[in-house]
Design an enzyme around this catalytic site. Structure first.
Site, short mmCIF file in Angstrom:
data_model
loop_
_atom_site.label_atom_id
_atom_site.label_comp_id
_atom_site.label_asym_id
_atom_site.label_seq_id
_atom_site.Cartn_x
_atom_site.Cartn_y
_atom_site.Cartn_z
CG HIS A 76 -10.60 11.00 22.00
ND1 HIS A 76 -11.02 11.73 23.03
CD2 HIS A 76 -9.71 11.72 21.18
CE1 HIS A 76 -9.90 13.02 22.88
NE2 HIS A 76 -9.38 12.74 21.64
CG ASP A 78 -10.66 10.25 26.60
OD1 ASP A 78 -11.11 9.92 25.47
OD2 ASP A 78 -9.70 10.24 27.19
CG ASP A 115 -8.53 17.03 22.10
OD1 ASP A 115 -8.78 15.81 21.52
OD2 ASP A 115 -7.18 17.16 22.73
CD GLU A 145 -6.53 10.65 22.25
OE1 GLU A 145 -5.76 10.95 21.45
OE2 GLU A 145 -6.84 11.47 23.13
CD GLU A 146 -7.08 13.91 25.09
OE1 GLU A 146 -5.71 13.79 25.04
OE2 GLU A 146 -7.78 14.51 24.56
CG ASP A 169 -8.32 13.41 18.57
OD1 ASP A 169 -8.67 14.72 19.05
OD2 ASP A 169 -7.65 12.69 18.82
CG HIS A 445 -4.55 18.62 26.12
ND1 HIS A 445 -3.50 17.55 26.06
CD2 HIS A 445 -5.62 18.15 25.62
CE1 HIS A 445 -4.16 16.68 25.35
NE2 HIS A 445 -5.22 16.98 24.95
#
Length: 470
Positions: A76, A78, A115, A145-146, A169, A445
């Site tokens: 992904h 984003d 990520d 995605e997030e 991922d 994150h």
């Protein structure tokens, strides 16, 4: 000269650094989609850019691989945008300040975007090369995605000929993910009443927590800054809340929260004692600071302040149920990720996850019943299904065999509590056979996020060998 120029594999880290230059937070992916589209044009590759921003780039099989079935490589575009509280950074305009010590790649006070930028970088390096043996490739870059897997949800599955998908991922080398939880975002509001205020005001800052990914790290017992704030408010007693705000993303365990209260009491000692008492092994750097601030002319009533504290303290959070089938796997959880004070209410954003779709919906119903007790409202969006285990998988079996041949050891084949797009993609592409892999990444994150350089090289070499075999 790039910061990562001396790292191997060179072209992977070249593209990763290029990606870091482009703002690409969730909901702001048009520039990174533009980048992928330009790449396809410059390399004379067929591509499709969907209206939502997904980019699909196709490359013909190399000589000798024409009869092999096509392979889909997917990641992904984003990233989660988190930063340390006092770092000045604009995720909409600034480039990620990427750094390396030779062992790891990391950012300067912000999330790195490994990520899932590392997946995009690996795929672009493969597409660019004329020296890599591979079947026909269909490279899929999805958006957002997030925040709810919106790109995967909007994908036109008829664009693909292949049904073997390698998702890049995952964050632990040697672990092959073959099943994951489904999820949903829940937005809650609780009404409050503001009244005139003349009492002194204090800004309380809760800091020093680990935070982390609300899926893969929910079981690690880390403190949630928003829940700590609620417990502190109850501990302080009769204070009036001016505002309470914490967290940036529903899928990140909040590490920072801030409360402004109006009170005649001296709360500094009480806050310090609370911090001492509530430090735990997994979060022993809990810090609570109290600073007198300007007097606010409006604050919540005592009743509203008590209601907010009670709501936040008692609302479910964390692990709800462990799996009965897989030891050590969280089945169902939720995370109070974002807390905001609005004009006449507080709003709270939760990420709910479960590997059992019925349990996910039952938890949502429970949350709805809970918020109604506080005269609140709930809205849910971004539902995505669980990715169920495929009993017979040619791709999984082949990937395990190649790994054993290369490294002399078996990989772990696992289910995870985090969400992956493979569940949605399985609904879009007939007969999809998918496995998720990735290099070692730590503290995704969070601003502590880092990627192992050596692991990226090993996983990339493994990926190239796998494409040669498939």
């Amino acid at each position: 000269m790039g910061v990562l120029n001396n790292l191997k594999p060179e072209r992977v880290f070249y593209y990763f650094e290029e990606i870091c230059k482009i703002p690409h937070g969730s909901g702001d992916t048009s520039k990174i989609s533009d980048f992928c589209e330009r790449f396809a044009i410059e390399h004379k590759l067929d591509y499709v850019r969907e209206e939502i921003g997904n980019v699909i780039i196709k490359k013909s099989a190399t000589v000798g691989k024409e009869d092999s079935l096509p392979v889909i490589i997917q990641g992904h575009l984003d990233m989660v945008c988190e930063k340390n509280p006092y770092v000045v950074f604009d995720f909409y305009n600034d480039s990620i300040e990427v750094n390396t010590d030779g062992e790891f790649v990391f950012a300067n006070g912000t999330t790195l975007g490994g990520d899932d930028g590392i997946a995009v970088a690996m795929a672009l390096a493969i597409l660019e090369s004329d020296d890599i043996a591979h079947p026909a490739l269909e490279v899929l870059f999805t958006v957002d995605e997030e925040t709810g897997m919106y790109g995967a949800g909007a994908l036109d599955g008829s664009l693909f000929r292949g049904s073997r998908l390698i998702n890049i991922d995952s964050e632990e080398e040697g672990i092959f993910t073959v099943s994951c939880a489904g999820g949903v975002r829940a937005e809650l509001t609780v009404p409050v009443i503001f009244e005139d205020n003349s009492m002194p005001c204090y800004k309380i800052t809760i800091d020093g927590l680990q935070g982390g990914h609300s899926g893969v790290e929910i079981h690690k017992g880390r403190l949630n800054a928003n829940k700590v704030a609620a417990s502190l408010l109850l501990d302080l007693g009769d204070v009036r809340i001016v505002s309470i705000n914490g967290g940036l993303k529903d899928n990140a365990i909040p590490a920072h929260s801030q409360i402004i209260v109006a009170t005649e009491m001296d709360i500094e000692n009480a806050a310090s004692e609370f911090a001492e008492k509530n430090r735990i092994e997994t979060d022993n750097n809990l810090s609570i600071s109290v600073v007198k601030t300007n007097t606010y002319d409006k604050a919540m009533s005592f009743n509203s302040s008590k209601k907010v504290a009670d709501f936040l303290h008692n609302v479910p959070n964390g692990i709800i149920k462990w799996s009965d089938d897989i030891e050590g796997l969280v089945e169902t959880s939720l995370n109070l990720g974002v807390l905001k004070t609005e004009e006449n209410c507080i709003s709270a954003s939760f990420a709910l996850r479960s590997s059992v779709n019925a349990e996910k919906m039952a938890l949502l119903d429970k949350l709805e019943a809970f918020v109604k007790n506080f005269d609140g409202e709930i809205f849910s969006e971004a539902h995505y299904p669980a990715w169920e285990y495929k009993k017979d998988s040619f791709l999984r079996d082949t990937m395990v065999k190649v790994y054993e041949e290369m490294y002399g050891d078996k990989p772990q084949v696992v289910a995870i509590h985090a969400g992956l797009e493979c569940g949605l993609l399985s609904e879009k592409i007939d007969g999809l056979d998918a496995v998720s892999i990735g290099p070692n990444m730590m503290d995704i994150h969070t601003p502590r996020e880092k990627i192992s350089v050596a692991s990226v090289e090993r996983v990339y070499k493994y990926l190239l060998r796998l494409l040669e075999v498939l």
